[in-house]
Design an enzyme around this catalytic site. Structure first.
Site, PDB file in Angstrom:
ATOM      1  CG  ASP A  30      -2.038   0.986   1.128  1.00  0.00           C
ATOM      2  OD1 ASP A  30      -1.757   2.208   1.190  1.00  0.00           O
ATOM      3  OD2 ASP A  30      -3.196   0.569   0.999  1.00  0.00           O
ATOM      4  CG  ASN A  85     -12.679  -0.380   3.066  1.00  0.00           C
ATOM      5  OD1 ASN A  85     -12.994  -0.790   4.173  1.00  0.00           O
ATOM      6  ND2 ASN A  85     -11.508   0.175   2.827  1.00  0.00           N
ATOM      7  CG  HIS A  98      -8.809  -2.921  -2.998  1.00  0.00           C
ATOM      8  ND1 HIS A  98      -9.857  -2.255  -3.612  1.00  0.00           N
ATOM      9  CD2 HIS A  98      -8.473  -2.170  -1.920  1.00  0.00           C
ATOM     10  CE1 HIS A  98     -10.129  -1.148  -2.942  1.00  0.00           C
ATOM     11  NE2 HIS A  98      -9.315  -1.077  -1.907  1.00  0.00           N
TER      12      HIS A  98
END
Length: 112
Positions: A30, A85, A98
């Site tokens: 990330d 999410n 993802h």
């Protein structure tokens, strides 16, 4: 060229610190880590979110979780969180399925 950021990463059009890649998915760190270890795993095929997973797409999601288990073992993570999410209110900022994998620190509950 697709305008989906994660499709572009999966296709190699945008560089990302890839940890893993095969024909179905890729994993990369990330860019704004929220834990000492924070990487994403995405399918190479465009799927908008968990809400779009159906019988035709369930195999790739199962494969992603196998990859997550493998990578966390390789990275020495005994405890970690996997998050996806779904939708704007939940904080999904890239409309491509993802999974965030976060580890290396205590995780509080409930999450913010």
């Amino acid at each position: 060229m697709c305008d989906c950021l994660f499709c572009q990463i999966a296709e190699g059009e945008i560089p990302a610190g890839k940890l893993f890649e095969d024909e179905l998915c890729c994993a990369f760190y990330d860019i704004d880590p929220q834990a000492p270890t924070h990487f994403l795993v995405i399918p190479k095929a465009h799927i908008g979110s968990v809400s779009q997973v159906d019988g035709k797409k369930e195999a790739v999601v199962g494969h992603i979780f196998t990859v997550i288990a493998r990578l966390t073992r390789e990275l020495g993570l005994e405890s970690y969180r996997v998050v996806s999410n779904i939708g704007e209110q939940a904080g999904q900022s890239v409309l491509h399925l993802h999974f965030h994998v976060l580890g290396g620190r205590d995780m509080t509950w409930p999450p913010g």
